[in-house]
Design a protein around this motif. Sequence first.
Motif, PDB file in Angstrom:
ATOM      1  N   LYS A  58       3.668   5.362  -0.588  1.00  0.00           N
ATOM      2  CA  LYS A  58       3.667   5.993  -1.906  1.00  0.00           C
ATOM      3  C   LYS A  58       2.408   6.821  -2.177  1.00  0.00           C
ATOM      4  O   LYS A  58       2.485   7.871  -2.798  1.00  0.00           O
ATOM      5  CB  LYS A  58       3.810   4.920  -2.980  1.00  0.00           C
ATOM      6  CG  LYS A  58       2.661   3.937  -2.935  1.00  0.00           C
ATOM      7  CD  LYS A  58       2.761   2.884  -3.989  1.00  0.00           C
ATOM      8  CE  LYS A  58       1.474   2.134  -4.190  1.00  0.00           C
ATOM      9  NZ  LYS A  58       0.738   1.685  -3.009  1.00  0.00           N
ATOM     10  N   ASP A  59       1.261   6.335  -1.671  1.00  0.00           N
ATOM     11  CA  ASP A  59       0.013   7.045  -1.955  1.00  0.00           C
ATOM     12  C   ASP A  59       0.015   8.432  -1.331  1.00  0.00           C
ATOM     13  O   ASP A  59      -0.366   9.410  -1.960  1.00  0.00           O
ATOM     14  CB  ASP A  59      -1.184   6.246  -1.427  1.00  0.00           C
ATOM     15  CG  ASP A  59      -1.215   4.835  -1.979  1.00  0.00           C
ATOM     16  OD1 ASP A  59      -1.538   4.675  -3.158  1.00  0.00           O
ATOM     17  OD2 ASP A  59      -0.874   3.897  -1.226  1.00  0.00           O
ATOM     18  N   TYR A  90       7.833  -1.474  12.484  1.00  0.00           N
ATOM     19  CA  TYR A  90       7.187  -1.089  11.240  1.00  0.00           C
ATOM     20  C   TYR A  90       7.073   0.423  11.025  1.00  0.00           C
ATOM     21  O   TYR A  90       7.626   0.961  10.072  1.00  0.00           O
ATOM     22  CB  TYR A  90       5.800  -1.742  11.191  1.00  0.00           C
ATOM     23  CG  TYR A  90       4.891  -1.243  10.105  1.00  0.00           C
ATOM     24  CD1 TYR A  90       5.196  -1.452   8.761  1.00  0.00           C
ATOM     25  CD2 TYR A  90       3.701  -0.581  10.415  1.00  0.00           C
ATOM     26  CE1 TYR A  90       4.355  -0.998   7.768  1.00  0.00           C
ATOM     27  CE2 TYR A  90       2.850  -0.136   9.419  1.00  0.00           C
ATOM     28  CZ  TYR A  90       3.179  -0.346   8.101  1.00  0.00           C
ATOM     29  OH  TYR A  90       2.334   0.104   7.134  1.00  0.00           O
ATOM     30  N   ARG A  91       6.392   1.093  11.919  1.00  0.00           N
ATOM     31  CA  ARG A  91       6.131   2.510  11.656  1.00  0.00           C
ATOM     32  C   ARG A  91       7.400   3.344  11.835  1.00  0.00           C
ATOM     33  O   ARG A  91       7.981   3.392  12.894  1.00  0.00           O
ATOM     34  CB  ARG A  91       5.027   3.027  12.601  1.00  0.00           C
ATOM     35  CG  ARG A  91       4.656   4.489  12.369  1.00  0.00           C
ATOM     36  CD  ARG A  91       4.103   4.786  10.977  1.00  0.00           C
ATOM     37  NE  ARG A  91       2.771   4.249  10.778  1.00  0.00           N
ATOM     38  CZ  ARG A  91       2.362   3.745   9.601  1.00  0.00           C
ATOM     39  NH1 ARG A  91       3.156   3.725   8.567  1.00  0.00           N
ATOM     40  NH2 ARG A  91       1.150   3.265   9.502  1.00  0.00           N
ATOM     41  N   ARG A 140      -6.894   5.415  14.903  1.00  0.00           N
ATOM     42  CA  ARG A 140      -6.342   6.244  13.830  1.00  0.00           C
ATOM     43  C   ARG A 140      -7.380   7.240  13.322  1.00  0.00           C
ATOM     44  O   ARG A 140      -7.113   8.426  13.184  1.00  0.00           O
ATOM     45  CB  ARG A 140      -5.822   5.389  12.674  1.00  0.00           C
ATOM     46  CG  ARG A 140      -5.424   6.332  11.534  1.00  0.00           C
ATOM     47  CD  ARG A 140      -4.716   5.790  10.328  1.00  0.00           C
ATOM     48  NE  ARG A 140      -3.734   4.777  10.572  1.00  0.00           N
ATOM     49  CZ  ARG A 140      -3.960   3.479  10.404  1.00  0.00           C
ATOM     50  NH1 ARG A 140      -5.141   3.078   9.996  1.00  0.00           N
ATOM     51  NH2 ARG A 140      -3.023   2.616  10.633  1.00  0.00           N
ATOM     52  N   GLU A 208      -3.657   1.346  -8.078  1.00  0.00           N
ATOM     53  CA  GLU A 208      -2.511   1.124  -7.195  1.00  0.00           C
ATOM     54  C   GLU A 208      -1.225   0.998  -8.025  1.00  0.00           C
ATOM     55  O   GLU A 208      -0.177   1.518  -7.677  1.00  0.00           O
ATOM     56  CB  GLU A 208      -2.773  -0.192  -6.451  1.00  0.00           C
ATOM     57  CG  GLU A 208      -1.821  -0.501  -5.357  1.00  0.00           C
ATOM     58  CD  GLU A 208      -2.522  -0.522  -4.011  1.00  0.00           C
ATOM     59  OE1 GLU A 208      -3.479  -1.295  -3.866  1.00  0.00           O
ATOM     60  OE2 GLU A 208      -2.098   0.234  -3.135  1.00  0.00           O
ATOM     61  N   LYS A 209      -1.346   0.310  -9.148  1.00  0.00           N
ATOM     62  CA  LYS A 209      -0.179   0.121  -9.999  1.00  0.00           C
ATOM     63  C   LYS A 209       0.286   1.452 -10.602  1.00  0.00           C
ATOM     64  O   LYS A 209       1.473   1.727 -10.668  1.00  0.00           O
ATOM     65  CB  LYS A 209      -0.510  -0.886 -11.111  1.00  0.00           C
ATOM     66  CG  LYS A 209       0.631  -1.103 -12.083  1.00  0.00           C
ATOM     67  CD  LYS A 209       0.535  -2.423 -12.820  1.00  0.00           C
ATOM     68  CE  LYS A 209       1.633  -2.498 -13.868  1.00  0.00           C
ATOM     69  NZ  LYS A 209       1.972  -3.861 -14.247  1.00  0.00           N
ATOM     70  N   THR A 212       2.015   3.462  -7.865  1.00  0.00           N
ATOM     71  CA  THR A 212       3.352   2.922  -7.584  1.00  0.00           C
ATOM     72  C   THR A 212       4.330   3.342  -8.672  1.00  0.00           C
ATOM     73  O   THR A 212       5.480   3.693  -8.406  1.00  0.00           O
ATOM     74  CB  THR A 212       3.309   1.387  -7.502  1.00  0.00           C
ATOM     75  OG1 THR A 212       2.219   0.991  -6.691  1.00  0.00           O
ATOM     76  CG2 THR A 212       4.597   0.842  -6.898  1.00  0.00           C
ATOM     77  N   PHE A 216       7.582   5.659  -8.137  1.00  0.00           N
ATOM     78  CA  PHE A 216       8.910   5.156  -8.545  1.00  0.00           C
ATOM     79  C   PHE A 216       9.605   6.159  -9.476  1.00  0.00           C
ATOM     80  O   PHE A 216      10.759   6.513  -9.286  1.00  0.00           O
ATOM     81  CB  PHE A 216       8.739   3.813  -9.248  1.00  0.00           C
ATOM     82  CG  PHE A 216      10.051   3.184  -9.692  1.00  0.00           C
ATOM     83  CD1 PHE A 216      10.697   2.251  -8.891  1.00  0.00           C
ATOM     84  CD2 PHE A 216      10.619   3.526 -10.914  1.00  0.00           C
ATOM     85  CE1 PHE A 216      11.900   1.678  -9.296  1.00  0.00           C
ATOM     86  CE2 PHE A 216      11.828   2.950 -11.334  1.00  0.00           C
ATOM     87  CZ  PHE A 216      12.465   2.028 -10.517  1.00  0.00           C
ATOM     88  N   PHE A 224       9.546  -0.768   1.087  1.00  0.00           N
ATOM     89  CA  PHE A 224       8.484  -1.754   1.214  1.00  0.00           C
ATOM     90  C   PHE A 224       8.521  -2.355   2.611  1.00  0.00           C
ATOM     91  O   PHE A 224       9.551  -2.810   3.074  1.00  0.00           O
ATOM     92  CB  PHE A 224       8.665  -2.861   0.181  1.00  0.00           C
ATOM     93  CG  PHE A 224       7.628  -3.932   0.305  1.00  0.00           C
ATOM     94  CD1 PHE A 224       6.362  -3.726  -0.198  1.00  0.00           C
ATOM     95  CD2 PHE A 224       7.914  -5.116   0.959  1.00  0.00           C
ATOM     96  CE1 PHE A 224       5.381  -4.696  -0.062  1.00  0.00           C
ATOM     97  CE2 PHE A 224       6.937  -6.094   1.100  1.00  0.00           C
ATOM     98  CZ  PHE A 224       5.672  -5.884   0.581  1.00  0.00           C
ATOM     99  N   SER A 225       7.383  -2.296   3.291  1.00  0.00           N
ATOM    100  CA  SER A 225       7.330  -2.958   4.596  1.00  0.00           C
ATOM    101  C   SER A 225       5.884  -3.326   4.894  1.00  0.00           C
ATOM    102  O   SER A 225       4.964  -2.750   4.323  1.00  0.00           O
ATOM    103  CB  SER A 225       7.863  -2.044   5.690  1.00  0.00           C
ATOM    104  OG  SER A 225       7.081  -0.888   5.781  1.00  0.00           O
ATOM    105  N   GLU A 226       5.715  -4.300   5.753  1.00  0.00           N
ATOM    106  CA  GLU A 226       4.364  -4.713   6.089  1.00  0.00           C
ATOM    107  C   GLU A 226       4.169  -4.691   7.596  1.00  0.00           C
ATOM    108  O   GLU A 226       5.043  -5.108   8.353  1.00  0.00           O
ATOM    109  CB  GLU A 226       4.097  -6.122   5.546  1.00  0.00           C
ATOM    110  CG  GLU A 226       3.533  -6.096   4.143  1.00  0.00           C
ATOM    111  CD  GLU A 226       3.426  -7.472   3.519  1.00  0.00           C
ATOM    112  OE1 GLU A 226       2.384  -7.752   2.917  1.00  0.00           O
ATOM    113  OE2 GLU A 226       4.381  -8.251   3.626  1.00  0.00           O
ATOM    114  N   CYS A 227       3.022  -4.200   8.010  1.00  0.00           N
ATOM    115  CA  CYS A 227       2.729  -4.147   9.438  1.00  0.00           C
ATOM    116  C   CYS A 227       2.662  -5.573   9.983  1.00  0.00           C
ATOM    117  O   CYS A 227       1.992  -6.428   9.412  1.00  0.00           O
ATOM    118  CB  CYS A 227       1.402  -3.434   9.670  1.00  0.00           C
ATOM    119  SG  CYS A 227       0.889  -3.459  11.387  1.00  0.00           S
ATOM    120  N   PHE A 232      -5.664  -8.577   6.870  1.00  0.00           N
ATOM    121  CA  PHE A 232      -6.579  -8.129   5.835  1.00  0.00           C
ATOM    122  C   PHE A 232      -7.120  -9.322   5.068  1.00  0.00           C
ATOM    123  O   PHE A 232      -7.254  -9.287   3.853  1.00  0.00           O
ATOM    124  CB  PHE A 232      -5.866  -7.179   4.870  1.00  0.00           C
ATOM    125  CG  PHE A 232      -5.409  -5.903   5.527  1.00  0.00           C
ATOM    126  CD1 PHE A 232      -6.289  -5.162   6.292  1.00  0.00           C
ATOM    127  CD2 PHE A 232      -4.109  -5.459   5.374  1.00  0.00           C
ATOM    128  CE1 PHE A 232      -5.879  -3.982   6.894  1.00  0.00           C
ATOM    129  CE2 PHE A 232      -3.691  -4.279   5.971  1.00  0.00           C
ATOM    130  CZ  PHE A 232      -4.581  -3.538   6.741  1.00  0.00           C
TER     131      PHE A 232
END
Lengths: 307, 64
Positions: A58-59, A90-91, A140, A208-209, A212, A216, A224-227, A232
């Motif tokens: 989203k960012d 993931y990616r 990266r 962040e909120k 988002t 939206f 939504f997904s997580e590596c 972290f």
Amino acid sequence: MPCKNCQEKPVIKLTNVNVSLCKQHFLRYFEKKVKKTIRTFNLIEKGNKIGIALSGGKDSFTVLSILKQFQDKKIITLEALAIDEGIKAYRDLTNAKKFCKDNNITLHILNYEDFFNHSLDKMVKKFKNKTPCSFCGVFRRYLLNYGSKKFKFDKLATGHNLDDESQSILMNQFRNNPEVSARLGPITGVMIDKRFIRRIKPLYFVTEKETTTYSFLKGFPVKFSECPYASFGYRNSVRDMLNEFELKYLGTKYSIVDSFIKILPSLKQQFKEAKTLSSCKLCNEPTSKKICQACEYVRELKDYKNR
Amino acid sequence: MPKVFIERENKHVEVTASSVKEILQKLKINPEVVIISKNNELVTEDSKVSEKDEIKLLSVISGG
Ligand code: SF4
Ligand SMILES: [Zn+2]
Ligand SMILES: [Zn+2]
């Protein structure tokens, strides 16, 4: 609590100032805030070619969509750069490709496999005793800087927001890393080393909120997904703590970042890169050692085969 | 009871509550880390909820 400006149904309650806004007024508020950051810190200059580090989150879509307004006004030109680490579960750059196509933005994709002979999935299998994020991050950053030069970006825009920045500031403080903090801020690279493309963070003052919510309401195609390799731990603790504080003491994140900006010039002065960076013997990218960290890792990956 | 979908955990739960705020409190979720949709429209923590409402708690944290 209705919208502060028009009594319509609110879509968000801004935690840092305790007002609610409806869709229309929120979108206006958000874009105004981002544009103000861009102006105040001179993130872009007329004629710049700006690259956007596109992750498909989203960012990055938010940054693209707002900077595109500057391109439409012929102030800058825009291209996007995505890094494909090669993480099977993931990616997925399908949405990123589609988003760029729909917005008529050229997208460049660089991947680990081509440059380092290994996808991240393969690296993880070899580097069993290293944390994936540590070498993944090195690779990266390497490709983002390499790509930015190759595609002749004047600057590279990233999606870092107020949450990311306040977390980083506190983490560096807690771990006694002021020299790392000296490299933060809405625009990097004041000590103009042409080999480093400057980074800009247009979302520096939005949370962040808020991002988002913007994403939206704009209907950006994010899943939504997580590596699977994400680690972290420390950042997550700091994030939880900050969110609890924000809930109790409105404006905490903003205060951290705003006060940081006030001391940043002296911090930069104090930690000016004393030694001028040399160039990597193998790839020519700037480094403080003979061989850069990315090439060092690639060497280790190769050695692994021969062991 | 309103049905609540928690995106981050990819699970549905039912919570007895009359407002979004109460749902978040019962689930121990900080309003800073989610945006809330009620019947597919964004609402704030102050929003009231009833039996038939479908609530989604969408994570604001992106994964790497
Ligand atoms: S979470 Fe870590 S391993 Fe996964 S993409 Fe991000 S930096 Fe790489
Ligand atoms: Zn309004
Ligand atoms: Zn090198």
